[in-house]
Design an enzyme around this catalytic site. Structure first.
Site, short mmCIF file in Angstrom:
data_model
loop_
_atom_site.label_atom_id
_atom_site.label_comp_id
_atom_site.label_asym_id
_atom_site.label_seq_id
_atom_site.Cartn_x
_atom_site.Cartn_y
_atom_site.Cartn_z
N HIS A 1 -15.31 7.11 -11.67
CA HIS A 1 -16.47 7.48 -10.78
C HIS A 1 -16.67 9.01 -11.05
O HIS A 1 -15.80 9.71 -10.92
CB HIS A 1 -16.07 7.23 -9.45
CG HIS A 1 -17.59 6.94 -8.63
ND1 HIS A 1 -18.54 7.79 -8.43
CD2 HIS A 1 -18.00 5.90 -7.89
CE1 HIS A 1 -19.41 7.42 -7.62
NE2 HIS A 1 -19.20 6.31 -7.48
N GLU B 1 0.91 -1.26 0.09
CA GLU B 1 0.12 0.10 0.02
C GLU B 1 0.72 1.42 0.00
O GLU B 1 0.53 2.33 -0.68
CB GLU B 1 -0.78 0.11 0.97
CG GLU B 1 -1.86 1.19 1.14
CD GLU B 1 -1.58 2.27 1.97
OE1 GLU B 1 -2.33 3.45 2.04
OE2 GLU B 1 -0.36 2.35 2.50
N SER C 1 -28.10 23.31 -16.52
CA SER C 1 -29.60 22.66 -16.00
C SER C 1 -29.45 21.29 -16.53
O SER C 1 -30.33 20.57 -15.89
CB SER C 1 -30.38 23.50 -17.33
OG SER C 1 -30.02 23.00 -18.58
#
Length: 737
Positions: free
Chosen positions: A682, A396, A630
């Site tokens: 994402h 990690e 919008s």
């Protein structure tokens, strides 16, 4: 605030109903009878947790240096494997072959106007039993380029883009020079990245005592803060492009994997970079001449800070071995009784830069304690409804290597089976920190409601809300926090093993940890030791138990719920807030740009700047156009309707419905990924391009606005809107089904 006043605030919160210690404990996804059964199971789980055993685990696993690729690193993985097996789990070591460079040569020398050769060494201390051990990685930044450069030294504050804007105004160019930056305000890898973008030949990073030293308190070993020789090691891989093995993007780094040429890897630096102590930084900074640094740039060393532009020259030489090394992930499973192909995944890494008592063993010890407790329940007859997967990741620290390679290697299977990923890392004394997928926010609040803080004897939820109230900047914000039911969880950036699950695959994720009362300067140094941890971090190891309760209860509730506890209304409320922030950001930037340009046109800077400083006015910036939000706003109307309909639905207990719920987050992925970094898919959460660990929400739009790329901002508004519309249509189908 005194302890008495803090307790009074907690009592006020409880009495006012901001958080209730509910006698009637409702659990999302459970009937009343099932909730009572689950809470009783959690009590049995809690009875198996031992702070003494957690302390023993921290002592044992942090006894020696154990970085990725080391013999001790392998031994730690094998130790963890045997622990899982002894607890009754089906466990194995899954090995990948990853690139991980270690130093062959490190030199920092001041060549003029005086000479100094940096020590580049942290001394052993008699008060720290492990600080003089063999096998320590030297002080360095992994993924620095090899290099042998000499040049004029320039001080660049924290090395942020706006710091270079100031240097431009001061007439100082860093091209071909070596910059020295302070740790802080951004992820370490952003500092050499920005320096490289501005043409610097090399980068040095140091910890200033104002941020991380005697300015904050007594230094180690007397106190917790960084002493003059302490150095923060760390990765400078550009993880905002992609994490994991830089040679195998989008694929697991198996022995036979196809690999990129290292010099072509887009997330690796082209310039050398090295961290140093403030002892070694002092003669370099004292040698600087040129303009006096602005007040906000000044640290706490006992001399005047200058930017440079004089005779200070530095020689920086670095060479690395660039070897492929084994990466040992430990994967343990307990098969589900009813939905074995639905996985609740829990993870914490096991590798450390040196001994790593806090980072990562404090979090890992809690994970292992959870596994031990669940194993004891299993021996007494408990079997989870869904499969539990407990993971101890390797690699990690250099760049999320172990978790990323496992996720990339099992991507298709995880998209089908992964219900959620629950992460932790280092842990300490203090307050709950929770971030993650916002459809899990209600679950987090219910879990935190039911766990007692060991210092105040109220729930960890009540204590966290009290902290949130006190941190609020205005009376209005404090009032809103007081009135709020529960807490909002944070959004995920990067810097720990959740990144590939959430931001690459769309697996719902959570990250837990405790802290706030455990400040210190041991991070990534040889002093991140058991001696340090047991004195300054969590001396009683009780917050290790609280972390095990928090993550363990979460895993058990997800594993056992008949109806998975996702609350997409919380997701809608959060995304609605993000969109409001974006519209306000654009409006504020438009107004500030217009005013700043007017000040420049009317020569206000020239009229007020001390002429002796020769500081140029800022450059005029293009006016901010009116973006059309919008599409996002209309998409939110649909999400509002869909989440209301889903909340009203009485879900059946079918595995099909639950699978649809946990796969819903995948609808928020963009197939093309984010601009200039397609690995991140994402549309709601990503690490910032220049903040690294720090999150950017609706990142495609937000960063395009911040970086004044207006065409891209409008395009990304449409991309994010389409993702929200996909999610709305998907949730409508679930509600109808």
């Amino acid at each position: 605030m005194t302890t008495t006043n803090f307790v009074r605030l907690l009592a006020l919160l409880l009495c006012a109903g901001g958080i209730t210690q509910a006698q009637d404990k409702k659990l999302l996804g459970y009937t009343d009878s099932a909730a009572l059964k689950q809470l009783n199971l959690e009590k049995q789980f809690d009875q198996q947790l031992s702070s003494t055993h957690i302390g023993e685990t921290i002592r044992s696993l942090s006894a020696q240096p154990h970085h990725i690729g080391s013999a001790r690193g392998k031994a730690v993985a094998e130790d963890i494997l045997q622990r899982f097996k002894s607890y009754g789990w089906d466990a194995e070591i899954v090995t990948y072959q990853v690139l991980f460079p270690t130093p062959k040569e490190r030199v920092v020398e001041l060549k003029s106007p005086t000479t100094y050769k940096a020590l580049l060494k942290e001394p052993a201390l008699k008060e720290d039993a492990s600080s003089g051990q063999e096998g320590q990685l030297p002080t360095y930044n992994a993924w620095s380029a090899d290099g042998d450069v000499e040049g004029e030294l320039v001080y660049v504050n924290y090395g942020l883009p706006e710091d270079y804007e100031y240097l431009d105004r001061a007439g100082i160019n860093v091209k071909g020079k070596i910059v020295i930056a302070k740790y802080g305000r951004s992820w370490r890898g952003s500092k050499p990245k920005v320096a490289q973008e501005h043409g610097a030949a090399g980068c040095i990073i140091y910890s200033d005592p104002k941020d991380d030293g005697y300015y904050n308190g007594d230094v180690y070993p007397k106190g917790a803060f960084k002493n003059e020789y302490g150095v923060q090691r760390g990765s400078v891989m550009d993880i905002v492009i992609y994490p994991g093995d830089p040679l195998t993007p989008n694929a697991g780094a198996t022995a036979n994997a196809q690999r990129l040429d290292r010099l072509q890897a887009p997330n690796l630096l082209k310039i050398p970079v090295l961290p140093i102590s403030y002892h070694d930084a002092t003669p370099l900074l004292k040698a600087l001449e040129g303009p006096v640094a602005p007040e906000e740039w000044r640290g706490a060393l006992p001399f005047t800070y200058h930017i440079g532009g004089g005779k200070a020259r530095v020689h920086l030489k670095l060479a690395f071995d660039w070897q492929i090394r084994p990466c040992y992930n430990v994967i343990a499973k307990m098969k589900g009784s009813e939905q074995p192909d639905q996985w609740v995944i829990r993870g914490n890494h096991h590798d450390a830069w040196v001994n790593g008592a806090a980072d990562p063993i404090s979090g890992l010890s809690s994970l292992l304690e959870e596994a031990k407790a669940i194993g004891e329940l299993h021996k007494q007859g408990y079997q989870p409804r869904r499969t539990l997967v407990y993971c101890a990741w390797d690699g990690e620290e250099p760049g999320l290597l172990g978790s990323t390679e496992w996720v990339e290697d099992h991507a298709a299977e995880l998209k089908e089976k992964a219900v959620a990923y629950i992460n932790s890392d280092n842990n300490g004394r203090g307050f709950l920190n929770a971030s993650g997928s916002h459809a899990l926010e209600t679950l987090v609040n219910e879990v935190a409601r039911d766990i007692t803080d060991p210092q105040t004897q109220v729930s960890i939820l009540a204590r966290k809300q009290a902290a949130d109230v006190l941190k609020a900047a205005t009376p209005k914000a404090k009032k809103e926090k007081l009135a709020k039911q529960g807490i909002a969880i944070g959004a995920m950036g990067s810097g720990s093993d959740y990144s590939s699950f959430l931001q690459h695959l769309g697996v719902p994720s959570l990250d837990y940890g405790f802290g706030g009362e455990d400040a210190g300067g041991e991070y990534h140094s040889i002093y991140d030791s058991f001696d340090d941890y047991s004195r300054f971090k969590d001396p009683s190891f009780t917050y290790g138990v609280v972390l095990a309760q928090t993550a363990g209860h979460t895993a058990l509730r997800l594993a056992d719920a008949v109806n998975l506890p996702f609350d997409f209304r919380k997701l809608y409320e959060t995304v609605n807030g993000y969109v409001n922030e974006l519209t306000e950001l654009a409006a504020s930037l438009r107004e500030s740009t217009a005013i700043d340009n007017q000040l420049i046109r009317e020569r206000k800077y020239q009229l007020t700047t001390d002429t002796a400083k020769h500081l140029l006015p800022p450059a005029q910036k293009s006016e901010v156009p009116y973006l059309d939000f919008s599409p996002l706003q209309n998409a939110l109307i649909g999400l509002d309707t869909a989440t209301v309909a889903l909340s009203a639905k009485k879900n059946g207990n079918g595995a099909v419905v639950n699978k649809a719920l946990y796969q819903a987050e995948q609808q928020l992925l963009s197939e093309k990924g984010l601009p200039a970094r397609a690995w991140y898919k994402h549309t709601l959460y990503a690490p910032g391009f220049y903040t690294g660990y720090g999150v950017k929400t609706i990142p495609g739009v937000r960063e395009a606005i911040e970086q004044r790329r207006w065409t891209e901002a409008q395009e990304q508004i449409s991309v994010a809107a389409e993702a929200i519309k996909r999610l709305s249509a998907y949730l409508n189908r679930v509600a109808r089904g």
